[in-house]
Design a protein around this motif. Structure first.
Motif, PDB file in Angstrom:
ATOM      1  N   ALA A  33       0.829  -1.205   0.000  1.00 41.48           N
ATOM      2  CA  ALA A  33       0.000   0.000   0.000  1.00 41.48           C
ATOM      3  C   ALA A  33       0.862   1.253   0.000  1.00 41.48           C
ATOM      4  CB  ALA A  33      -0.923  -0.019   1.211  1.00 41.48           C
ATOM      5  N   ASP A  34       1.226   1.710  -1.169  1.00 43.58           N
ATOM      6  CA  ASP A  34       1.910   2.998  -1.304  1.00 43.58           C
ATOM      7  C   ASP A  34       0.826   4.075  -1.383  1.00 43.58           C
ATOM      8  OD1 ASP A  34       4.215   4.804  -2.060  1.00 43.58           O
ATOM      9  OD2 ASP A  34       2.905   5.017  -3.821  1.00 43.58           O
ATOM     10  N   PRO A  35       0.862   5.077  -0.519  1.00 41.36           N
ATOM     11  CA  PRO A  35      -0.216   6.084  -0.498  1.00 41.36           C
ATOM     12  C   PRO A  35      -0.465   6.758  -1.845  1.00 41.36           C
ATOM     13  CG  PRO A  35       1.168   6.339   1.430  1.00 41.36           C
ATOM     14  CD  PRO A  35       1.834   5.321   0.550  1.00 41.36           C
ATOM     15  N   GLU A  36       0.578   7.102  -2.572  1.00 42.86           N
ATOM     16  CA  GLU A  36       0.383   7.764  -3.871  1.00 42.86           C
ATOM     17  C   GLU A  36      -0.297   6.828  -4.870  1.00 42.86           C
ATOM     18  OE1 GLU A  36       0.635  10.936  -5.011  1.00 42.86           O
ATOM     19  OE2 GLU A  36       0.835  11.285  -2.863  1.00 42.86           O
ATOM     20  N   THR A  37       0.110   5.569  -4.879  1.00 42.41           N
ATOM     21  CA  THR A  37      -0.504   4.592  -5.790  1.00 42.41           C
ATOM     22  C   THR A  37      -1.960   4.360  -5.428  1.00 42.41           C
ATOM     23  OG1 THR A  37       1.634   3.517  -6.102  1.00 42.41           O
ATOM     24  CG2 THR A  37      -0.319   2.244  -6.702  1.00 42.41           C
ATOM     25  N   ILE A  38      -2.229   4.169  -4.146  1.00 43.32           N
ATOM     26  CA  ILE A  38      -3.607   3.938  -3.695  1.00 43.32           C
ATOM     27  C   ILE A  38      -4.480   5.150  -4.025  1.00 43.32           C
ATOM     28  CG2 ILE A  38      -5.083   3.533  -1.679  1.00 43.32           C
ATOM     29  CD1 ILE A  38      -3.383   1.095  -2.428  1.00 43.32           C
ATOM     30  N   ALA A  39      -3.977   6.350  -3.767  1.00 43.64           N
ATOM     31  CA  ALA A  39      -4.743   7.569  -4.056  1.00 43.64           C
ATOM     32  C   ALA A  39      -5.049   7.680  -5.547  1.00 43.64           C
ATOM     33  CB  ALA A  39      -3.991   8.797  -3.572  1.00 43.64           C
ATOM     34  N   GLU A  40      -4.076   7.394  -6.384  1.00 40.65           N
ATOM     35  CA  GLU A  40      -4.299   7.475  -7.825  1.00 40.65           C
ATOM     36  C   GLU A  40      -5.325   6.434  -8.278  1.00 40.65           C
ATOM     37  OE1 GLU A  40      -4.216   9.296 -11.298  1.00 40.65           O
ATOM     38  OE2 GLU A  40      -3.164   9.991  -9.506  1.00 40.65           O
ATOM     39  N   MET A  41      -5.258   5.247  -7.686  1.00 41.53           N
ATOM     40  CA  MET A  41      -6.236   4.209  -8.025  1.00 41.53           C
ATOM     41  C   MET A  41      -7.646   4.626  -7.601  1.00 41.53           C
ATOM     42  SD  MET A  41      -3.997   0.789  -7.241  1.00 41.53           S
ATOM     43  CE  MET A  41      -5.228  -0.372  -7.799  1.00 41.53           C
ATOM     44  N   GLY A  52     -12.733   9.763  -5.687  1.00 37.85           N
ATOM     45  CA  GLY A  52     -11.681  10.760  -5.654  1.00 37.85           C
ATOM     46  C   GLY A  52     -11.767  11.733  -6.808  1.00 37.85           C
ATOM     47  N   LEU A  53     -11.305  12.932  -6.554  1.00 44.53           N
ATOM     48  CA  LEU A  53     -11.205  13.961  -7.585  1.00 44.53           C
ATOM     49  C   LEU A  53      -9.734  14.352  -7.709  1.00 44.53           C
ATOM     50  CD1 LEU A  53     -14.202  16.223  -6.533  1.00 44.53           C
ATOM     51  CD2 LEU A  53     -14.109  14.624  -8.451  1.00 44.53           C
ATOM     52  N   PRO A  54      -9.248  14.483  -8.924  1.00 43.40           N
ATOM     53  CA  PRO A  54      -7.836  14.855  -9.095  1.00 43.40           C
ATOM     54  C   PRO A  54      -7.598  16.308  -8.683  1.00 43.40           C
ATOM     55  CG  PRO A  54      -8.943  14.821 -11.219  1.00 43.40           C
ATOM     56  CD  PRO A  54      -9.933  14.319 -10.204  1.00 43.40           C
ATOM     57  N   ALA A  55      -6.354  16.616  -8.463  1.00 41.14           N
ATOM     58  CA  ALA A  55      -5.982  17.997  -8.148  1.00 41.14           C
ATOM     59  C   ALA A  55      -6.260  18.873  -9.366  1.00 41.14           C
ATOM     60  CB  ALA A  55      -4.509  18.065  -7.773  1.00 41.14           C
ATOM     61  N   ASP A  56      -6.617  20.113  -9.094  1.00 37.40           N
ATOM     62  CA  ASP A  56      -6.789  21.092 -10.173  1.00 37.40           C
ATOM     63  C   ASP A  56      -6.193  22.411  -9.707  1.00 37.40           C
ATOM     64  OD1 ASP A  56      -8.706  22.286  -8.482  1.00 37.40           O
ATOM     65  OD2 ASP A  56     -10.375  21.322  -9.501  1.00 37.40           O
ATOM     66  N   GLY A  57      -6.433  23.463 -10.407  1.00 36.94           N
ATOM     67  CA  GLY A  57      -5.846  24.750 -10.059  1.00 36.94           C
ATOM     68  C   GLY A  57      -6.281  25.303  -8.710  1.00 36.94           C
ATOM     69  N   LYS A  58      -7.457  24.901  -8.236  1.00 40.48           N
ATOM     70  CA  LYS A  58      -7.993  25.437  -6.990  1.00 40.48           C
ATOM     71  C   LYS A  58      -7.846  24.495  -5.798  1.00 40.48           C
ATOM     72  CE  LYS A  58     -11.600  28.347  -8.949  1.00 40.48           C
ATOM     73  NZ  LYS A  58     -13.041  28.627  -8.921  1.00 40.48           N
TER      74      LYS A  58
END
Length: 88
Positions: A33-41, A52-58
């Protein structure tokens, strides 16, 4: 009636969990469980128990992870009653 500390510490009362809690739960059950991998999944919709929603400008990346769903999903995937942090 539970005390304030018991109320705060009782995770069963919290329907959602953090990314850190999810990763600890996975690792406690021998699931990498890598946090970045889990978050992206989660953002890609790979897990049925989280959104989840990806990062955006705001905003930074935003995740909503449902505790009961995560527990049920891993129980089903491993065909076992997984360790959920209970005292042995």
């Amino acid at each position: 009636m539970p005390t304030a500390k018991e109320w705060i510490d009782n995770r069963s009362l919290h329907p959602t969990m953090t990314l850190q809690e999810l990763c600890e739960y996975f690792k406690g059950n021998f699931v990498p469980a890598d946090p970045e991998t889990i978050a992206e999944m989660i953002v890609q919709g790979k897990y049925p128990f989280a959104f989840g929603l990806p990062a955006d400008g705001k905003h930074k990346r935003r995740l909503q992870i449902f505790r009961a769903g995560a527990y049920a999903w891993l129980d089903e995937m491993t065909h076992s009653n997984t360790y959920k942090g209970e005292k042995l």
